[in-house]
Write a protein that holds these residues in place. Sequence first.
Motif, mmCIF file in Angstrom:
data_model
loop_
_atom_site.group_PDB
_atom_site.id
_atom_site.type_symbol
_atom_site.label_atom_id
_atom_site.label_comp_id
_atom_site.label_asym_id
_atom_site.label_seq_id
_atom_site.Cartn_x
_atom_site.Cartn_y
_atom_site.Cartn_z
ATOM 1 N N GLY A 284 47.047 42.474 36.533
ATOM 2 C CA GLY A 284 47.318 41.076 36.226
ATOM 3 C C GLY A 284 48.762 40.815 35.856
ATOM 4 N N ALA A 285 49.488 41.864 35.488
ATOM 5 C CA ALA A 285 50.900 41.710 35.129
ATOM 6 C C ALA A 285 51.802 41.679 36.352
ATOM 7 C CB ALA A 285 51.326 42.848 34.208
ATOM 8 N N ILE A 286 51.244 41.933 37.538
ATOM 9 C CA ILE A 286 51.990 41.805 38.793
ATOM 10 C C ILE A 286 51.801 40.363 39.240
ATOM 11 C CG2 ILE A 286 52.252 42.663 41.148
ATOM 12 C CD1 ILE A 286 50.887 45.268 40.197
ATOM 13 N N ILE A 287 52.837 39.561 39.142
ATOM 14 C CA ILE A 287 52.677 38.110 39.185
ATOM 15 C C ILE A 287 52.014 37.646 40.470
ATOM 16 C CG2 ILE A 287 53.960 35.920 39.168
ATOM 17 C CD1 ILE A 287 55.946 37.285 37.241
ATOM 18 N N HIS A 288 52.398 38.191 41.612
ATOM 19 C CA HIS A 288 51.775 37.817 42.883
ATOM 20 C C HIS A 288 50.999 38.994 43.457
ATOM 21 C CE1 HIS A 288 54.044 33.904 44.153
ATOM 22 N NE2 HIS A 288 53.479 33.820 42.976
ATOM 23 N N TYR A 289 50.206 39.619 42.621
ATOM 24 C CA TYR A 289 49.415 40.778 43.030
ATOM 25 C C TYR A 289 48.423 40.406 44.129
ATOM 26 C CZ TYR A 289 45.719 44.347 42.620
ATOM 27 O OH TYR A 289 44.792 45.310 42.871
ATOM 28 N N ARG A 290 48.322 41.273 45.121
ATOM 29 C CA ARG A 290 47.336 41.104 46.183
ATOM 30 C C ARG A 290 46.555 42.401 46.294
ATOM 31 N NH1 ARG A 290 46.291 42.428 51.354
ATOM 32 N NH2 ARG A 290 45.597 40.844 52.854
ATOM 33 N N VAL A 291 45.257 42.332 45.993
ATOM 34 C CA VAL A 291 44.454 43.544 45.971
ATOM 35 C C VAL A 291 44.281 44.088 47.382
ATOM 36 C CG1 VAL A 291 42.292 42.194 46.034
ATOM 37 C CG2 VAL A 291 42.264 44.567 45.244
ATOM 38 N N THR A 292 44.396 45.407 47.503
ATOM 39 C CA THR A 292 44.097 46.120 48.741
ATOM 40 C C THR A 292 43.062 47.190 48.405
ATOM 41 O OG1 THR A 292 45.771 47.848 48.448
ATOM 42 C CG2 THR A 292 46.487 45.778 49.505
ATOM 43 N N ARG A 293 42.554 47.828 49.441
ATOM 44 C CA ARG A 293 41.586 48.912 49.189
ATOM 45 C C ARG A 293 42.242 50.028 48.374
ATOM 46 N NH1 ARG A 293 40.274 46.942 54.272
ATOM 47 N NH2 ARG A 293 38.094 46.260 54.447
ATOM 48 N N ALA A 294 43.541 50.203 48.559
ATOM 49 C CA ALA A 294 44.237 51.275 47.837
ATOM 50 C C ALA A 294 44.439 50.936 46.366
ATOM 51 C CB ALA A 294 45.581 51.570 48.498
ATOM 52 N N THR A 295 44.594 49.640 46.043
ATOM 53 C CA THR A 295 44.883 49.246 44.656
ATOM 54 C C THR A 295 43.663 48.705 43.928
ATOM 55 O OG1 THR A 295 45.466 46.954 45.237
ATOM 56 C CG2 THR A 295 47.221 48.605 45.351
ATOM 57 N N ASN A 296 42.535 48.569 44.613
ATOM 58 C CA ASN A 296 41.337 47.931 44.065
ATOM 59 C C ASN A 296 40.913 48.584 42.752
ATOM 60 O OD1 ASN A 296 39.056 46.291 43.928
ATOM 61 N ND2 ASN A 296 37.818 47.718 45.148
ATOM 62 N N ARG A 297 40.945 47.809 41.666
ATOM 63 C CA ARG A 297 40.678 48.352 40.343
ATOM 64 C C ARG A 297 39.256 47.980 39.894
ATOM 65 N NH1 ARG A 297 43.222 49.753 35.416
ATOM 66 N NH2 ARG A 297 42.211 48.854 33.568
ATOM 67 N N PRO A 298 38.480 48.943 39.437
ATOM 68 C CA PRO A 298 37.203 48.597 38.799
ATOM 69 C C PRO A 298 37.459 47.790 37.526
ATOM 70 C CG PRO A 298 37.304 50.944 39.344
ATOM 71 C CD PRO A 298 38.688 50.396 39.511
ATOM 72 N N LEU A 299 36.652 46.784 37.282
ATOM 73 C CA LEU A 299 36.781 46.030 36.046
ATOM 74 C C LEU A 299 36.283 46.882 34.888
ATOM 75 C CD1 LEU A 299 35.536 42.483 37.145
ATOM 76 C CD2 LEU A 299 37.694 43.659 37.642
ATOM 77 N N ALA A 300 36.776 46.564 33.705
ATOM 78 C CA ALA A 300 36.402 47.346 32.534
ATOM 79 C C ALA A 300 36.289 46.432 31.330
ATOM 80 C CB ALA A 300 37.436 48.448 32.263
#
Length: 599
Positions: free
Chosen positions: A379-395
Amino acid sequence: MSFQGFDDPAGGGDHAARLADLRGVMRGQDLAAVIVPRADVHQGEYVADADARLAWLTGFTGSAGFAIVAQDRAGVFVDGRYRVQVRGQVDLAQFTPVDWPETRPSDWLRAALPQGGRVGFDPWLHARREIEGMETALEGSGIALIALETNPVDAIWPDRPAPPVGAARIHPDDLAGETAAAKRTRLAAELQAAGQAAALLTLPDSISWLLNIRGSDLPKNPVVQAFAVLSDTGHVALFADPTKFDADLRAHLGDEVSLLPHDALGSALTDLEGPVRVDPGSAPEAAFRILEGAGTDIARGPDPAVLPKARKNAAELAGMRAAHRRDGVAMVRLLAWLDRHDPAALTEIDVVRHLEDLRRQAGILDISFDTIMGAGPNGAIIHYRVTRATNRPLAPGDLLLIDSGGQYADGTTDITRTVALGPVRADAVAPFTAVLRGMIALSRARFPKGVAGAHLDALARQFLWAEGMDFDHGTGHGVGAALCVHEGPARISRAGDVALEPGMILSNEPGYYREGSFGIRIENLIVVAEARAEPGRSMMGFQTLTLCPIDRRLIDIAALSADERGWLDAYHAEVREALSADLQGDDLDWLIAATAPLA
């Protein structure tokens, strides 16, 4: 529909080899450096795959920035929105991120080329004002800007995609609120009054607005990629791929619009009689050179459609309000669904897909930009775009930043909400509350005629500034009506110098970002409207279009003033009243609880 994919948007590839190939082309043309912008011939923020030269060369996929490549170094220039993102996308052994605009390209070039040299650029990909500014800044350096006949990146891009040929469609008059003929007549009268014979239009959203058409050339932006020449008689010569226009659309355009192929533009510009209005801030350098080469009198001035397009009429505002009601229902259903699920069972991509499904059910034509779904440090990456490589599980304990929007037939939406997943982390409450207070302050602002976004920007930052915090993006951008989600000319930022006028729609989106930890942004769309004033004085303010609760769990209620609490309670009451009839069961129960008055 072109909903979000989750592959690497840069497409992978050997960026070091591409850089080496480009340097080989430069040596063959005696170029000391080459500028590679993120732009197409229309100077747009969003570009088709065929025009994504910056991403293909460097791996950087942000919506703003450029590269300058010299033989011994290569800089990728990005503003504050992308300084985290760029470091994760480019090969840092080959490309050096450069903080821009703090470092100007002219300063970088002076350092890279102390003996001077030839710097190549594609004149179709840079506006006249940009080139003039750089030439002025390079005076006395021995560095010369060289307009190239062919683009050097294209020369080394063997599998470059074909240009888009998306079908165009009619935008109905009842949604536009004015016929295309009336718009053409109105703008032609402005040219006549200025003594100008014609105007060159290069912005696809201006042309789409003027002719009441929409297109599918660019994902998420319903514009027709085209050039146009508007004459002082109201006739329009439209330069676009004719295969995009079916018989019904050609009939809609009528006899006063001539449809010509793209490659006819150059000869048409050569044949124009002046004065021709051309916008130096958006028209490509190449267009100026063609007109100058023909000896045509050029009248530098703003695109005549930009301001009228920004001043939404009653029909456009009604469409935007209707779209926001449907979009608000989708957002409430998403947030209620999130609260019913164990965060650990979900990923960022799961939430993006569910939100897109809900917007489909709400009647979406497309999303209005790639959804920013940033959990925890993403969320700190202002224009973050999720990819399969960066996909983060929620916690549990994460903040989830959701910045998203939809393109509906009658309107465009853009909303950001930041929500707590499970237990609220204590260190997020103070910055969230400061962001919220800034958003409320801007929402409640009253101001006289002539005030611009730069005058209001500090209202949204004041509570962050008081705590030594800030955010590295503008507070608000203009938004189109069933058009581009980012629209000029008005904005709320330190550089926002266009006076705000009734009907202009802007975003109100202060934020706070703690790298490696979390991001916070709260965004509503607001429309400029007449406000109450004493006799003899005119005042304006904002009305809020967005309808969605703000997460009360993250608010330090004691830090809010009575007026701020009153605003939030009134806003939540409006959201509840507007959306309740379209929700039921657990979703309605969630809405009622989420919009209850502050305790």
